[in-house]
Design a protein around this motif. Structure first.
Motif, PDB file in Angstrom:
ATOM      1  N   ILE A 119       0.669  -1.211  -0.069  1.00 16.33           N
ATOM      2  CA  ILE A 119       0.308  -0.249  -0.114  1.00 16.33           C
ATOM      3  C   ILE A 119       0.616   0.933  -0.209  1.00 16.33           C
ATOM      4  O   ILE A 119       0.790   2.176  -0.652  1.00 16.33           O
ATOM      5  N   ILE A 120       2.072   0.845   1.180  1.00 13.33           N
ATOM      6  CA  ILE A 120       3.545   2.058   0.213  1.00 13.33           C
ATOM      7  C   ILE A 120       3.838   1.968   0.062  1.00 13.33           C
ATOM      8  O   ILE A 120       4.322   0.752   0.713  1.00 13.33           O
ATOM      9  N   ASN A 163       0.438  -3.409   5.772  1.00  9.96           N
ATOM     10  CA  ASN A 163       0.741  -2.635   4.410  1.00  9.96           C
ATOM     11  C   ASN A 163       0.310  -3.722   3.115  1.00  9.96           C
ATOM     12  O   ASN A 163       1.151  -2.707   2.249  1.00  9.96           O
ATOM     13  N   GLU A 166      -4.682   5.176  -0.976  1.00  4.29           N
ATOM     14  CA  GLU A 166      -3.986   3.983   0.249  1.00  4.29           C
ATOM     15  C   GLU A 166      -5.213   4.242   1.158  1.00  4.29           C
ATOM     16  O   GLU A 166      -5.903   2.908   1.823  1.00  4.29           O
ATOM     17  N   TYR A 195      -6.812   0.430   2.679  1.00  7.78           N
ATOM     18  CA  TYR A 195      -6.403   0.641   4.518  1.00  7.78           C
ATOM     19  C   TYR A 195      -7.871  -0.229   4.621  1.00  7.78           C
ATOM     20  O   TYR A 195      -8.041  -0.640   5.791  1.00  7.78           O
TER      21      TYR A 195
END
Length: 123
Positions: free
Chosen positions: A71-72, A86, A105, A109
């Motif tokens: 995600i990051i 993540n 993102e 999440y």
């Protein structure tokens, strides 16, 4: 003849397609060949019941062409490369959309924070 570009997702004349540029010796590409990543990737797919989590949100069960998405991105925060919070399992189409920023993102999440809805599903 026009074709959909696998790099940028747009439509181009076949002779004017974008070219992927691979950076073979980057820290990120080297990481993707480690046993730690392969093991973590398999754990995340198992955690997500081998289903694309974005498709599942719409009650669609996609279990083909699964990929684990950071995600990051690793390039932004290398320390989170093996952080389960993540990582999310996505089908190839949703993974490309997430990589291009078409899926935020925040949206990803929210999905991994939702309790698993497939806990008792028999596949």
């Amino acid at each position: 003849m026009y074709r959909s570009c696998s790099v940028c997702g747009r439509i181009h004349p076949e002779d004017k397609m974008c070219k992927k540029v691979y950076k073979k010796n980057t820290k990120e590409s080297q990481f993707r060949n480690t046993n730690a990543w392969i093991k973590k990737r398999n754990q995340i797919k198992k955690r997500d019941k081998y289903l694309c989590q974005l498709c599942l949100k719409d009650n669609i069960y996609t279990y083909d062409n699964l990929q684990v998405h950071h995600i990051i991105p690793i390039a932004k925060d290398y320390d989170r490369r093996l952080d389960s919070d993540n990582l999310i399992t996505l089908c190839r189409m949703h993974h490309k959309q997430a990589e291009r920023g078409l899926i935020t993102e925040e949206e990803l999440y929210k999905i991994i924070e939702v309790p698993r809805r497939v806990g008792r599903l028999k596949i």
